[in-house]
Design a protein around this motif. Sequence first.
Motif, PDB file in Angstrom:
ATOM      1  N   ASP A   1       0.837  -1.189   0.000  1.00 15.39           N
ATOM      2  CA  ASP A   1       0.000   0.000   0.000  1.00 15.39           C
ATOM      3  C   ASP A   1       0.875   1.244   0.000  1.00 15.39           C
ATOM      4  O   ASP A   1       1.621   1.490   0.939  1.00 15.39           O
ATOM      5  N   CYS A   2       0.790   2.008  -1.063  1.00 11.21           N
ATOM      6  CA  CYS A   2       1.486   3.284  -1.191  1.00 11.21           C
ATOM      7  C   CYS A   2       0.511   4.218  -1.919  1.00 11.21           C
ATOM      8  O   CYS A   2       0.461   4.227  -3.150  1.00 11.21           O
ATOM      9  N   PRO A   3      -0.296   4.970  -1.166  1.00 12.88           N
ATOM     10  CA  PRO A   3      -1.432   5.700  -1.749  1.00 12.88           C
ATOM     11  C   PRO A   3      -1.102   6.700  -2.848  1.00 12.88           C
ATOM     12  O   PRO A   3      -1.957   6.980  -3.692  1.00 12.88           O
TER      13      PRO A   3
ATOM     14  N   ARG B   1      -3.052  -1.642  -6.780  1.00 12.25           N
ATOM     15  CA  ARG B   1      -1.964  -0.930  -6.090  1.00 12.25           C
ATOM     16  C   ARG B   1      -2.033   0.570  -6.366  1.00 12.25           C
ATOM     17  O   ARG B   1      -1.464   1.356  -5.615  1.00 12.25           O
TER      18      ARG B   1
ATOM     19  N   ARG C   1      -5.564   3.588  -4.442  1.00 13.82           N
ATOM     20  CA  ARG C   1      -5.730   4.275  -3.156  1.00 13.82           C
ATOM     21  C   ARG C   1      -5.884   5.775  -3.396  1.00 13.82           C
ATOM     22  O   ARG C   1      -5.268   6.329  -4.299  1.00 13.82           O
TER      23      ARG C   1
END
Length: 197
Positions: free
Chosen positions: A156-158, A181, A184
């Motif tokens: 998770d890397c928004p 991925r 977000r």
Amino acid sequence: GLTATPERGDDNELGDFFDEISYQYNLADGIRDGFLSPIKGKRITDVDIDISDLSFSSSGEFSKESEKQIEERVLKNIDAMAEAIFRETIEKKTLVFTVNVKIADILAIKLKKLGLKAQSLSYKTDKKVRKQIIDDYRKSKITHLVNATLLSTGFDCPDINAIVLAKPTNSRVLLSQQVGRGTRIFEGKTECTIFDF
């Protein structure tokens, strides 16, 4: 039961455990309701890698017999792929999915030579080094993370706003995981663009 992956690639049927779907909320619902970032798809057409003659397993992944052929075809086009990624994602935080570790490593080197802050990452990367690379990516010290079979799930890397699909698949499960991925939401992010070779 609760699952984020009702479609499975491991041949385990959820119907063996549950009688019915009580409630379902899909990607389109999440985007419509503002919980997920809108996505836009763009096909990269100036790189032609024909895989129509290669075989895929029942799960939608390419077969072991086809892996070497896919690698050879990608390697013949890797300079053009790097140039297309550079052109399309120069100002985007980008996550790239590749066929294998060798391709990830070579592609990251080529992206660096073009001036991008790129790094490769795979299951072969030392765990301590892997943690540092991911930390640098989160802080945007690295803007292009090129990975092989590592970050499809649980990552998770928004602020990712570009996904590059440089790995062929017929698996809806894997494709939705990779696209996910970039879905977000993040302040200032208006959409995530999916670039498909």
